[in-house]
Structures are given as structure tokens and as C-alpha cells.
Design a protein around this motif. Sequence first.
Motif, PDB file in Angstrom:
ATOM      1  N   ALA A 206      -4.993   9.966   1.125  1.00 49.18           N
ATOM      2  CA  ALA A 206      -5.893   9.155   1.937  1.00 49.18           C
ATOM      3  C   ALA A 206      -7.322   9.312   1.428  1.00 49.18           C
ATOM      4  O   ALA A 206      -7.582   9.966   0.410  1.00 49.18           O
ATOM      5  CB  ALA A 206      -5.777   9.580   3.400  1.00 49.18           C
ATOM      6  N   SER A 243      -7.318   4.085   3.590  1.00 48.85           N
ATOM      7  CA  SER A 243      -7.251   4.556   4.978  1.00 48.85           C
ATOM      8  C   SER A 243      -7.436   6.060   5.058  1.00 48.85           C
ATOM      9  O   SER A 243      -7.237   6.792   4.080  1.00 48.85           O
ATOM     10  CB  SER A 243      -5.930   4.140   5.618  1.00 48.85           C
ATOM     11  OG  SER A 243      -4.838   4.639   4.884  1.00 48.85           O
ATOM     12  N   ASN A 244      -7.807   6.533   6.247  1.00 46.75           N
ATOM     13  CA  ASN A 244      -8.019   7.966   6.406  1.00 46.75           C
ATOM     14  C   ASN A 244      -6.709   8.694   6.709  1.00 46.75           C
ATOM     15  O   ASN A 244      -5.648   8.075   6.821  1.00 46.75           O
ATOM     16  CB  ASN A 244      -9.088   8.247   7.471  1.00 46.75           C
ATOM     17  CG  ASN A 244      -8.650   7.855   8.875  1.00 46.75           C
ATOM     18  OD1 ASN A 244      -7.458   7.731   9.184  1.00 46.75           O
ATOM     19  ND2 ASN A 244      -9.627   7.642   9.752  1.00 46.75           N
ATOM     20  N   LEU A 247      -4.568   7.547   9.814  1.00 46.86           N
ATOM     21  CA  LEU A 247      -4.042   6.174   9.879  1.00 46.86           C
ATOM     22  C   LEU A 247      -3.221   5.770   8.663  1.00 46.86           C
ATOM     23  O   LEU A 247      -2.761   4.630   8.581  1.00 46.86           O
ATOM     24  CB  LEU A 247      -5.206   5.187  10.057  1.00 46.86           C
ATOM     25  CG  LEU A 247      -5.983   5.289  11.370  1.00 46.86           C
ATOM     26  CD1 LEU A 247      -7.164   4.326  11.357  1.00 46.86           C
ATOM     27  CD2 LEU A 247      -5.085   5.033  12.565  1.00 46.86           C
ATOM     28  N   ILE A 248      -3.013   6.677   7.736  1.00 48.07           N
ATOM     29  CA  ILE A 248      -2.389   6.304   6.465  1.00 48.07           C
ATOM     30  C   ILE A 248      -0.980   5.735   6.640  1.00 48.07           C
ATOM     31  O   ILE A 248      -0.605   4.775   5.960  1.00 48.07           O
ATOM     32  CB  ILE A 248      -2.403   7.501   5.483  1.00 48.07           C
ATOM     33  CG1 ILE A 248      -1.954   7.051   4.090  1.00 48.07           C
ATOM     34  CG2 ILE A 248      -1.583   8.675   6.005  1.00 48.07           C
ATOM     35  CD1 ILE A 248      -2.187   8.094   3.014  1.00 48.07           C
ATOM     36  N   LYS A 251      -1.641   2.064   8.166  1.00 47.20           N
ATOM     37  CA  LYS A 251      -2.370   1.049   7.407  1.00 47.20           C
ATOM     38  C   LYS A 251      -1.927   0.942   5.947  1.00 47.20           C
ATOM     39  O   LYS A 251      -2.054  -0.128   5.342  1.00 47.20           O
ATOM     40  CB  LYS A 251      -3.873   1.341   7.472  1.00 47.20           C
ATOM     41  CG  LYS A 251      -4.475   1.117   8.854  1.00 47.20           C
ATOM     42  CD  LYS A 251      -5.984   1.126   8.807  1.00 47.20           C
ATOM     43  CE  LYS A 251      -6.581   0.702  10.147  1.00 47.20           C
ATOM     44  NZ  LYS A 251      -8.056   0.649  10.108  1.00 47.20           N
ATOM     45  N   ASP A 252      -1.455   2.030   5.373  1.00 48.78           N
ATOM     46  CA  ASP A 252      -1.058   2.012   3.967  1.00 48.78           C
ATOM     47  C   ASP A 252       0.408   2.411   3.790  1.00 48.78           C
ATOM     48  O   ASP A 252       0.776   3.091   2.838  1.00 48.78           O
ATOM     49  CB  ASP A 252      -1.976   2.925   3.152  1.00 48.78           C
ATOM     50  CG  ASP A 252      -3.320   2.273   2.883  1.00 48.78           C
ATOM     51  OD1 ASP A 252      -3.344   1.222   2.216  1.00 48.78           O
ATOM     52  OD2 ASP A 252      -4.353   2.794   3.362  1.00 48.78           O
TER      53      ASP A 252
END
Length: 266
Positions: A206, A243-244, A247-248, A251-252
Motif C-alpha cells: 500500500a 490505497s492505504n 483500504l487496500i 480499493k486495490d
Amino acid sequence: MTNNETPANLWTGMVEVDDTALYVTDTGGDGVPIVYCNGQFATLGYWKHVTAELGDGFRHINFDERARGKKSRTSADYSFESCVNDVDAVLAARGVTGPVIIAGWSYGAFVTTTWASRNPDRCIGAVAVDGAEPHDWLDEAMEARIRKLFKMLRPVTAVLRPTGLTPRLTAAQQAECNIELGKISLEANLGPVIDALAVPTRYVLASGASFGSKGDEQEKIRAALDKYVARNPNVEVFAKVPSNHDLILKKDFKAVADAIRDVAAR
């Protein structure tokens, strides 16, 4: 399979291990088995976007760790070693005898790399999502900071506990789990684990901070992985995503799924 669909052959149930029982889901089928390892206080639901993206070409096996989620029961042992051993218990209970892919996020990445390092004959490959970077980030000041943080969070975690969003551990137990992880992260401890990885291992990293971190602490930890990648040909950074840490998987998830596909293809 979309995020709102449930596989028709999904098995759900409890797997007894030691003094507890773990809530497990297993899509079954003939696909390559993937066992997922959650964040330290997270639940199996965090992986829903990844498993939906991968679809039914794989067999997805997921479980809530001890005292996590709504159903996994409490235990007298919340150690890291118990989490690694629980992977074996879940696979045995579901009758998985052949090699698997193991994937883990955050705390689960440490479980993933440790299990893969110990079980090269049972492991097709490993995917570590923003975790398991050897770095000496724990000191006395950090220990005090961790204990203070979980003490402050007690009212919030108590309210959320019935929903399964926070674990059924006391603030002190949660702090000790996090401090133990800091000790496991030490280069002297985790470094040999990463060096010993003999299966394809892909990191998805991230960007930026995570809950409880400050400034560029997380980026320094991620950068510590570079020298291990340079000297172990089995270990690669597959992707660094925008993304951080927190949230990875939401979002990813496509990057995480692609890393799993890459391991499976090899």
C-alpha cells in the motif's frame, strides 16, 4: 460471482482446534485452493472483493481467527504461533492434502510468509498484502504508545463487539498481540523467514499511513523489504498501489487478485 453472490456449494461451519473453534467458509470445487489469513483484528469479510474478482476458478478457504468475527470462539491462547498452527487445523479439517496458495493481509501477511517458509512442499506460493516487512519498529516508546491506543479505544470496541467488527479480546490482550507482532517483525526474527522462502512470494504494498501510524513510519517499514527482494529470487514486489493499508483490500483488490493469479500460473 459478484460481490453480492454466494457460491451454491459454499460450506460454512466451525472447526475445533485446541480450546476453541473457528468459523470457516469453503467454496469447495476442483480449483486451486487458496487459504486466506486476515488482519490482526479483522474478519474474513475483508476478502470478499478479492474472492469475487478471482471467481470460481479457485477454491476459497477463509476463516475468522480466535475471538474474531461473530462466531469464532474465545481462547486462552492468542499468540502468533497459534494463528500459524490454525492454518494447518483449518486445512486438515477441510480435507486439503495437496499444495495451496496462501494469502494474507497485514498481520495475516506475517502468518502467510511464516507458514509458507515452513511448508514449501505444501505451498504453491504466497501473497503478502502490506505486511511481513522485516523492520525494527518496536521500542519502549512504541510499546507504551500501543498500550495507550488500545486503552483509548475500549469504549468504541465494546460497542462494536456484538457486530463482530471488533474482537472479543480485552484492550490489554489486543495491545499484547500488537506488541508481539512488533517483536516478530524484528529483522533478527522475520529476516530469516523471508530469506528462507522457497516458493514464489508476491508482495502487494500500500501507500501512505495506516491506523495508528504517524508520518512516514509505514513507508520506512515497506522500504525495509528491498534488500530481501534483492537477495531472494523467489520474493518480488508485485505491485505498489495508491490505497492505504486499511483500504487496500477494498480499493486495490484487483492488484491482489492479479498477484494470486501470478503465483498460480507459476
